[in-house]
Design a protein around this motif. Structure first.
Motif, PDB file in Angstrom:
ATOM      1  N   ALA A  38      39.275  15.192 -30.139  1.00 39.92           N
ATOM      2  CA  ALA A  38      39.854  15.372 -28.800  1.00 39.92           C
ATOM      3  C   ALA A  38      39.788  16.821 -28.338  1.00 39.92           C
ATOM      4  N   ARG A  44      30.003  15.349 -18.975  1.00 38.68           N
ATOM      5  CA  ARG A  44      30.580  14.000 -18.940  1.00 38.68           C
ATOM      6  C   ARG A  44      30.661  13.405 -20.342  1.00 38.68           C
ATOM      7  N   ARG A  71      33.509  14.952 -22.295  1.00 43.67           N
ATOM      8  CA  ARG A  71      34.820  14.434 -21.861  1.00 43.67           C
ATOM      9  C   ARG A  71      35.081  13.055 -22.443  1.00 43.67           C
ATOM     10  N   LEU A  72      34.058  12.197 -22.426  1.00 42.47           N
ATOM     11  CA  LEU A  72      34.229  10.848 -22.965  1.00 42.47           C
ATOM     12  C   LEU A  72      34.508  10.880 -24.466  1.00 42.47           C
ATOM     13  N   ARG A 123      35.869  13.339 -26.149  1.00 43.21           N
ATOM     14  CA  ARG A 123      37.213  13.868 -26.354  1.00 43.21           C
ATOM     15  C   ARG A 123      38.265  12.818 -26.007  1.00 43.21           C
ATOM     16  N   SER A 124      37.987  12.002 -25.012  1.00 39.31           N
ATOM     17  CA  SER A 124      38.917  10.923 -24.663  1.00 39.31           C
ATOM     18  C   SER A 124      39.030   9.904 -25.787  1.00 39.31           C
ATOM     19  N   ALA A 126      41.215  11.387 -28.394  1.00 37.60           N
ATOM     20  CA  ALA A 126      42.620  11.345 -28.007  1.00 37.60           C
ATOM     21  C   ALA A 126      43.210   9.953 -28.200  1.00 37.60           C
ATOM     22  N   LEU A 127      42.449   8.927 -27.832  1.00 36.76           N
ATOM     23  CA  LEU A 127      42.920   7.551 -28.026  1.00 36.76           C
ATOM     24  C   LEU A 127      43.129   7.249 -29.507  1.00 36.76           C
TER      25      LEU A 127
END
Length: 201
Positions: A110, A177, A180-181, A183-184, A187-188
């Motif tokens: 993340a 992009r 970001r995906l 890292r998302s 995070a999840l």
């Protein structure tokens, strides 16, 4: 054969490897023996699946030699952890260690944590001890135990490949992009790890 083709293949292989975990409880209860049980063991627990996929994604983020050496470190040290579990040597906080490993690995993805290859290998190696111990503790004391061990090693490598494949696919969506995906996803995974640690998941 291009890297992009290999990445797509790895992602698809990882997806099909994960499908059984949606409908199967964690193995280790009742009779456990042979390659099939060993292969499905890591796929039967969300904690194992998330941690191992995050190892692959983390390695992909680091790039270069880390893409091979970081997952290889996990698999190698996991064998040592499995030997400890099989031998019945006490290791404290195994379940907590596994749950926290999801939080840590999700967190480093993340935050796109930049570590040297040696440091990343040491970190995932430490985590691998707990995962290996859990597998080794359920390894049967028969000839089928070797096949069981081969099964969970292959499943682990497949999950790492899924993480690497996801990383390569996200790279193909444009640097900003894709990052970001990725890292998302980290995070999840970290949030899910907190749920596992607290018993909410």
């Amino acid at each position: 054969m291009s890297i992009r083709y290999l990445a797509r293949f790895a992602a698809l292989a990882g997806f099909f490897a994960l499908v059984p975990s949606l409908a199967m409880a964690h193995t280790g209860l009742g009779h456990v023996d042979g390659f099939t049980h060993g292969f499905t063991h890591p796929l039967g627990g969300l904690d194992h699946v998330l941690a191992m996929v995050m190892v692959g994604l983390f390695a992909c983020q680091l790039g270069g030699r880390a893409r091979l050496l970081v997952p290889a470190s996990f698999v190698s040290v996991m064998v040592l952890g499995a030997a400890l579990g099989f031998a019945g040597i006490a290791l404290p906080f195994v379940e907590l260690g596994i749950g926290l490993s999801v939080v840590v690995l999700g967190g480093v993805v993340a935050f796109s944590f930049r570590a040297g290859v040696a440091a990343a290998m040491a970190m995932v190696g430490f985590i691998a001890v707990f995962h290996g111990y859990a597998h080794g503790g359920e390894m049967p004391e028969t000839a089928g135990g070797l096949a069981y061990g081969a099964g969970f090693l292959l499943a682990t490598a497949t999950l790492h490949a899924a993480g690497l494949g996801a990383g390569f696919l996200l790279d193909g969506k444009g640097a900003a992009r894709g990052a970001r995906l990725a890292r998302s996803l980290g995070a999840l995974a970290a949030v899910a790890g907190l749920g596992l640690v607290t018993g909410l998941v």
